[in-house]
Design an enzyme around this catalytic site. Structure first.
Site, short mmCIF file in Angstrom:
data_model
loop_
_atom_site.label_atom_id
_atom_site.label_comp_id
_atom_site.label_asym_id
_atom_site.label_seq_id
_atom_site.Cartn_x
_atom_site.Cartn_y
_atom_site.Cartn_z
N LYS A 11 40.10 39.06 39.78
CA LYS A 11 40.87 39.76 40.57
C LYS A 11 42.58 39.39 40.85
O LYS A 11 41.97 37.70 41.21
CB LYS A 11 40.51 40.37 42.01
CG LYS A 11 41.22 40.33 43.15
CD LYS A 11 41.09 40.16 44.93
CE LYS A 11 40.62 38.78 44.85
NZ LYS A 11 42.23 37.82 45.32
N ASP A 146 36.98 40.24 50.78
CA ASP A 146 37.96 40.82 48.74
C ASP A 146 36.79 41.66 47.74
O ASP A 146 37.28 42.59 47.29
CB ASP A 146 37.85 39.76 48.04
CG ASP A 146 39.11 38.60 48.61
OD1 ASP A 146 40.47 39.34 49.09
OD2 ASP A 146 39.47 37.74 47.82
#
Length: 301
Positions: A11, A146
């Protein structure tokens, strides 16, 4: 059903603004997140009892609690599997998970969060659970800020404490299949809580929320949009791991680098390149000059 294999993509926080702080201490974020074809690999196989096996370049960095397969595990893969089992009325996840850990730990590119999100997606497929079921989003958020955006797995804006995720325009391609990216990490852990503590101690003013989401039509627009943003955690992360500044300077000096920036809370930095050749040459040059760093190149989407 036989083994199911998945990429758990890195990510990348292409920008990260801190817009406030709640009374409970959680910071409010505004971030554009993309994902890379660089990542960990998970294989999920039906089994009588749950088990977790970890190998790969960074498996040696796990502690004993991170290798634990119990519901009290320190590993987000195990915790995600047990949370999914409880949510679907199972006494045991009933799978063997093999995690190949290719991403550095505590590196600001969401490795553990992406692993957890990939576990959720894989179990949804295996158990024929609707991935948009009402319980999935809160379950993902309970595992970490996240995890919801990693569950989406494509370019998105992330706001709130990570719980508000909305689609972003597709990241434009460079000359290859996608925009090329080089990731560099000094192999020095940069734990998120410590970076946020350093940020709070700096007493930096919060960023004003963007008036409108950045938009782009092509790679030039995309880079221009990113240049109007920043990563508000850069100073705090650099104070924690000074090598971040060296990495940013090294990436920025590479031919063809359109933008060099810290991802998330660090210490991984990224450089965006318009061509695969430029990215490959940059990665090779940085590896030569800094053999102790982790360097990888791929595309971002």
């Amino acid at each position: 059903m036989g083994p199911l294999s998945y990429l758990a993509p890195a990510k990348i926080n292409l920008y990260l603004h801190i817009t406030g702080r709640r009374d409970d201490g959680y910071h409010l974020l505004d971030s554009l997140v993309g994902f890379s074809d660089i990542g960990d690999r998970l294989t999920i196989t039906p089994a009588d009892q749950f088990s977790l096996r970890i190998d790969g370049p960074f498996a040696k960095n796990f502690t004993a609690p991170d290798m634990d397969a119990s519901p009290q595990s320190g590993n987000l893969v195990a915790r995600a599997a047990w949370a999914m089992a409880r949510a679907t009325g199972r006494a045991n996840p009933g799978v063997a998970i093999h995690l190949s850990k290719n991403l550095p730990l505590a590196s600001g590119i969401g490795g553990a969060s992406s692993d957890a999100a990939t576990t959720i997606r894989g179990l949804c497929q295996l158990w024929r659970v609707d991935p948009d079921a009402d319980f999935i989003a809160p379950l993902a958020l309970s595992l970490g800020a996240d995890v919801p955006v990693c569950l989406r797995g494509t370019a998105a804006f992330m706001r709130g404490i990570g719980d508000v995720v909305t689609p972003a325009p597709a990241i434009p391609a460079g000359l290859g299949a996608g925009m090329d990216i080089v990731l560099v990490n000094p192999l020095v852990p940069c734990p998120t809580p410590g970076v946020f503590r350093a940020y709070a101690q700096d007493q930096a003013p919060f960023s004003a929320p963007l008036v409108a989401d950045p938009q782009w039509q092509d790679s030039g627009d995309f880079i221009a949009a990113l240049r109007s943003t920043r990563n508000d955690l850069t100073a705090a992360a650099t104070a924690t791991v000074p090598a971040i500044r060296t990495i940013l300077d090294a990436l920025g000096a590479m031919d063809g680098c359109a933008l060099a920036r810290l991802s998330g809370s660090g210490a991984t930095c990224f450089g965006l390149f318009a061509s695969p050749a430029a990215a490959e040459q940059a990665a090779a040059k940085i590896k030569t000059h800094h053999p102790g760093w982790w360097v990888s190149h791929g595309i971002i989407f």
